[in-house]
Design a protein around this motif. Structure first.
Motif, PDB file in Angstrom:
ATOM      1  N   ILE A 132      35.115  41.417  39.540  1.00  0.00           N
ATOM      2  CA  ILE A 132      35.880  42.235  40.482  1.00  0.00           C
ATOM      3  C   ILE A 132      35.855  41.658  41.897  1.00  0.00           C
ATOM      4  O   ILE A 132      36.855  41.745  42.630  1.00  0.00           O
ATOM      5  CB  ILE A 132      35.360  43.697  40.494  1.00  0.00           C
ATOM      6  N   GLU A 133      34.756  41.039  42.291  1.00  0.00           N
ATOM      7  CA  GLU A 133      34.676  40.487  43.646  1.00  0.00           C
ATOM      8  C   GLU A 133      35.611  39.289  43.801  1.00  0.00           C
ATOM      9  O   GLU A 133      36.252  39.126  44.837  1.00  0.00           O
ATOM     10  CB  GLU A 133      33.235  40.105  43.977  1.00  0.00           C
ATOM     11  N   ASP A 134      35.677  38.449  42.761  1.00  0.00           N
ATOM     12  CA  ASP A 134      36.611  37.324  42.799  1.00  0.00           C
ATOM     13  C   ASP A 134      38.049  37.841  42.819  1.00  0.00           C
ATOM     14  O   ASP A 134      38.905  37.323  43.542  1.00  0.00           O
ATOM     15  CB  ASP A 134      36.407  36.412  41.585  1.00  0.00           C
ATOM     16  N   PHE A 135      38.293  38.882  42.019  1.00  0.00           N
ATOM     17  CA  PHE A 135      39.631  39.480  41.961  1.00  0.00           C
ATOM     18  C   PHE A 135      40.060  39.983  43.336  1.00  0.00           C
ATOM     19  O   PHE A 135      41.195  39.759  43.766  1.00  0.00           O
ATOM     20  CB  PHE A 135      39.641  40.625  40.950  1.00  0.00           C
ATOM     21  N   LYS A 177      44.540  38.153  27.377  1.00  0.00           N
ATOM     22  CA  LYS A 177      44.257  36.813  27.876  1.00  0.00           C
ATOM     23  C   LYS A 177      43.412  36.808  29.145  1.00  0.00           C
ATOM     24  O   LYS A 177      42.840  35.791  29.506  1.00  0.00           O
ATOM     25  CB  LYS A 177      45.556  36.054  28.110  1.00  0.00           C
ATOM     26  N   ARG A 178      43.334  37.962  29.827  1.00  0.00           N
ATOM     27  CA  ARG A 178      42.461  38.066  30.988  1.00  0.00           C
ATOM     28  C   ARG A 178      41.787  39.428  30.980  1.00  0.00           C
ATOM     29  O   ARG A 178      42.419  40.448  30.699  1.00  0.00           O
ATOM     30  CB  ARG A 178      43.238  37.912  32.310  1.00  0.00           C
ATOM     31  N   VAL A 179      40.493  39.442  31.325  1.00  0.00           N
ATOM     32  CA  VAL A 179      39.716  40.678  31.393  1.00  0.00           C
ATOM     33  C   VAL A 179      39.147  40.807  32.803  1.00  0.00           C
ATOM     34  O   VAL A 179      38.493  39.884  33.306  1.00  0.00           O
ATOM     35  CB  VAL A 179      38.563  40.690  30.365  1.00  0.00           C
ATOM     36  N   LEU A 180      39.409  41.933  33.423  1.00  0.00           N
ATOM     37  CA  LEU A 180      38.890  42.213  34.758  1.00  0.00           C
ATOM     38  C   LEU A 180      37.726  43.193  34.615  1.00  0.00           C
ATOM     39  O   LEU A 180      37.891  44.294  34.084  1.00  0.00           O
ATOM     40  CB  LEU A 180      39.978  42.805  35.639  1.00  0.00           C
ATOM     41  N   VAL A 181      36.543  42.786  35.067  1.00  0.00           N
ATOM     42  CA  VAL A 181      35.337  43.593  34.921  1.00  0.00           C
ATOM     43  C   VAL A 181      34.961  44.207  36.267  1.00  0.00           C
ATOM     44  O   VAL A 181      34.623  43.492  37.214  1.00  0.00           O
ATOM     45  CB  VAL A 181      34.162  42.754  34.375  1.00  0.00           C
ATOM     46  N   ALA A 182      35.033  45.534  36.337  1.00  0.00           N
ATOM     47  CA  ALA A 182      34.725  46.248  37.582  1.00  0.00           C
ATOM     48  C   ALA A 182      33.240  46.593  37.650  1.00  0.00           C
ATOM     49  O   ALA A 182      32.569  46.750  36.625  1.00  0.00           O
ATOM     50  CB  ALA A 182      35.564  47.518  37.667  1.00  0.00           C
ATOM     51  N   LYS A 227      46.373  45.237  48.842  1.00  0.00           N
ATOM     52  CA  LYS A 227      45.560  44.039  48.583  1.00  0.00           C
ATOM     53  C   LYS A 227      45.376  43.844  47.077  1.00  0.00           C
ATOM     54  O   LYS A 227      45.468  42.718  46.574  1.00  0.00           O
ATOM     55  CB  LYS A 227      44.195  44.172  49.267  1.00  0.00           C
ATOM     56  N   TYR A 228      45.109  44.929  46.357  1.00  0.00           N
ATOM     57  CA  TYR A 228      44.936  44.831  44.911  1.00  0.00           C
ATOM     58  C   TYR A 228      46.238  44.389  44.246  1.00  0.00           C
ATOM     59  O   TYR A 228      46.229  43.634  43.268  1.00  0.00           O
ATOM     60  CB  TYR A 228      44.479  46.170  44.334  1.00  0.00           C
ATOM     61  N   ALA A 229      47.365  44.862  44.777  1.00  0.00           N
ATOM     62  CA  ALA A 229      48.661  44.465  44.218  1.00  0.00           C
ATOM     63  C   ALA A 229      48.847  42.953  44.355  1.00  0.00           C
ATOM     64  O   ALA A 229      49.299  42.277  43.420  1.00  0.00           O
ATOM     65  CB  ALA A 229      49.789  45.202  44.920  1.00  0.00           C
ATOM     66  N   ARG A 230      48.501  42.410  45.515  1.00  0.00           N
ATOM     67  CA  ARG A 230      48.628  40.973  45.732  1.00  0.00           C
ATOM     68  C   ARG A 230      47.644  40.200  44.861  1.00  0.00           C
ATOM     69  O   ARG A 230      47.947  39.089  44.405  1.00  0.00           O
ATOM     70  CB  ARG A 230      48.442  40.659  47.215  1.00  0.00           C
TER      71      ARG A 230
END
Length: 595
Positions: free
Chosen positions: A197-200, A156-161, A71-74
């Motif tokens: 992270i939830e949107d991701f 260009k993109r930051v993923l916040v866990a 799922k994370y890969a997708r």
């Protein structure tokens, strides 16, 4: 000779006789490692339904983990990450880190693993060096730092866990939640480039189920970047491939360490060092239950052992000391669940090793402390003591498919018990990122094979055991096993206009049995200034260190004096160390040279 058995020595040269292989039985294991780490994981855990991760009361099965990885890969695919892109990690040991690490492997992206303690300038450099456009951090990472990185790098993109609150001390949870709410507000003001992270996690739903997001990769190409002080002392980026990391997992499967499916492995080593990455990858491949520790510096090792009851752990000598000093471990405390405890990073002396093993055996453990040795340049794989193959003072025997050699100063191979430079080959790195010159200093072709020149001095005995006697380089080994490069500290301190020269060396840390802390010996251009003026200068020097050095690189003490030299006009670190220790023993009110 061990238990009446001894390997046959034919030529007298360790790298030709490979006597260590005598100790390994024919196990019939022929693994295909020429594939992605993700594919290797799937094949090794096929049809195994046990627990993959236990994280502070949360248990995740292997099936659940594999589903989340996919799922994370997708989600990464929908986010725009493409094969060959580099994603920078600033993450601790936790399930999210594992999912993301393998998910990026699925889509063929590179992973740039960065130490959480790295200064903002250091993170910026690592991102730029790796041409990374994506950045992953926890929500407690300062908003201002994220903004600076976006301004100064190609990010260009930051993923916040999310911070896993259930893993935090209950006393700090309320305060942490308030701070995180404040941080979340700050992140929202940075724009759409910041991804929650939830949107991701929900992104995977936007990818057509018919689309296969798994990329065809070259398993020999560099796929992971780790950062190390390295053999030559300067910070460098080590490039490793999926095949090399699979090779390490294969070696541990063939070892005599007693790993069994379902065994619990305490993952203390963080994911930003190659040892930490390989600890979880090898453990998963062996169908073990990995128990990541969010912040080892905040939890005592004895509490982790008693509360989590792992069968295996890997740490540094001071972890073993904490066990013996534990107030929770009584005479009748049962430690029979401990099968093995690998020690690396820093050396443990033979007397202390025997003492710790006696302690463990007295509490029912059939295993014990197992010192090992390697370096990031060889994928952190080399030698380890295993079961009955355990000699106090040694760092063990080579793992099955590795080779070891000792050479003299001219590069000529030496025989058993002859002391020289230790060389290893097994999972030799692809090189240092954008640094061919330094790569060629560390990787040498000898007798038609590429070897890692470790920078350590030692010898092999006729049983195949390696004994280390010193370091060629002047790296400082901190109590937690991390290596500190003196010249990096020296270069920062010498930036101050009042500094003439600076020499950094390690001094025994009184708070730990093993390990040193860095001391900066500083010579000023004008040593006749007042004591008040000296205090001002050293205050400014400390500010430079705080700003430009990672926390564990910052000197604990600064000594003001004249640099001492040997007759050969080399820095006399021993003399300067003696001067510092002599001054340090004086009462606080009499110290005038230490700041």
């Amino acid at each position: 000779m061990i238990n009446g058995r001894q390997p046959e020595v034919k030529t007298g040269y360790p790298h030709l006789d490979n006597v260590h292989r005598f100790w390994y039985p024919e196990m019939g294991i022929v693994n295909n490692m020429d594939k992605s780490m993700y594919r290797y994981l799937l094949e090794k855990t096929k049809d195994f339904a046990g627990t993959a991760i236990s994280f502070y009361g949360e248990d995740i099965s292997y099936d659940e983990m594999k589903l989340k990885i996919l799922k994370y890969a997708r989600s990464f695919y929908h986010m725009g990450v493409k094969p060959g892109d580099t994603v920078t990690f600033l993450m601790p040991s936790c399930p999210e880190t594992y999912y993301m690490y393998y998910a990026l492997d699925v889509i063929g992206a590179k992973r740039n693993m960065v130490d959480l303690r790295t200064s903002i300038d250091g993170i910026q450099k690592y991102i730029n060096d790796a041409d990374s456009e994506y950045f992953i951090c926890m929500e407690n990472f300062p908003v201002r730092c994220v903004k600076k990185l976006m301004d100064k790098t190609a990010t260009k993109r930051v993923l916040v866990a999310r911070v896993p609150f259930h893993a935090l001390d209950k006393k700090v949870q309320p305060v942490a939640k308030v701070l995180m709410n404040f941080q979340e507000y700050g992140y929202s003001r940075l724009g759409d480039e910041i991804l929650d992270i939830e949107d991701f996690k929900s992104f995977f739903r936007h990818v057509d189920s018919k689309i296969d997001v798994e990329a065809k990769i070259d398993p020999t190409a560099s796929s992971t970047y780790v950062h190390t002080s390295g053999t030559t002392g300067f910070p460098k980026t080590v490039m490793v491939s999926d095949k090399q990391q699979n090779f390490v997992a294969d070696q541990y499967e063939k070892s005599l360490l007693g790993f069994n499916p379902g065994d619990k492995f305490l993952a203390i080593m963080p994911p930003w060092i190659i040892y930490g990455i390989l600890a979880f990858h090898s453990s998963f491949a062996l169908k073990m239950n990995v128990m990541p520790v969010l912040d080892p510096s905040k939890e005592r090792f004895d509490n982790l052992i008693l509360d989590k009851k792992p069968n295996h752990a890997a740490g540094v000598p001071n972890h073993a000391i904490e066990l013996m000093e534990s107030k929770r471990i009584k005479a009748d405390t049962d430690l029979s669940f401990v099968k093995s405890f690998a020690i690396g990073g820093a050396a443990i002396n033979s007397e202390k090793q025997v003492e710790v093993n006696d302690f463990l055996h007295a509490h029912g453990s059939t295993g014990g402390v197992l010192p090992g040795y390697s370096c990031s340049e060889n994928n952190s794989i080399g030698t380890v003591n295993q079961g009955e193959l355990n000699k106090p003072g040694s760092v063990g025997i080579l793992l099955p498919d590795l080779e070891g050699m000792v050479i003299d100063e001219n590069g000529n191979p030496l025989k058993f018990n002859e002391e020289g430079m230790v060389c290893l080959r097994g999972a030799v790195m692809n090189g240092y990122l954008a640094d061919e010159e330094e790569t060629n200093k560390v990787i040498k072709n000898i007798d038609g094979k590429d070897w890692v020149i470790t920078g350590d001095i030692g010898h092999f005995d006729e049983d195949g055991f390696l004994f280390l006697t010193g370091r060629k380089k002047n790296l400082i080994t901190a109590p937690d096993g991390f290596k500190i490069a003196p010249n990096e500290i020296e270069s920062k301190i010498c930036k101050h206009e009042a500094v003439k020269n600076c020499v950094v060396f390690g001094v025994k840390d009184p708070d730990y049995v093993e390990g040193d802390y860095p001391v900066a010996y500083v010579e000023l251009k004008n040593n006749n200034i007042s004591q008040k003026e000296k205090k001002r200068v050293f205050k400014e020097i400390k500010q430079i260190c705080d700003k430009e050095l990672s926390s564990y690189y910052r000197p604990r003490s600064f000594y003001c004096g004249k640099i001492a030299y040997t007759k050969m006009m080399k820095d006399d670190k021993n003399k300067m160390r003696e001067m510092f220790e002599e001054e340090n023993e004086k009462p606080a009110f009499r110290k005038r040279n230490i700041f």
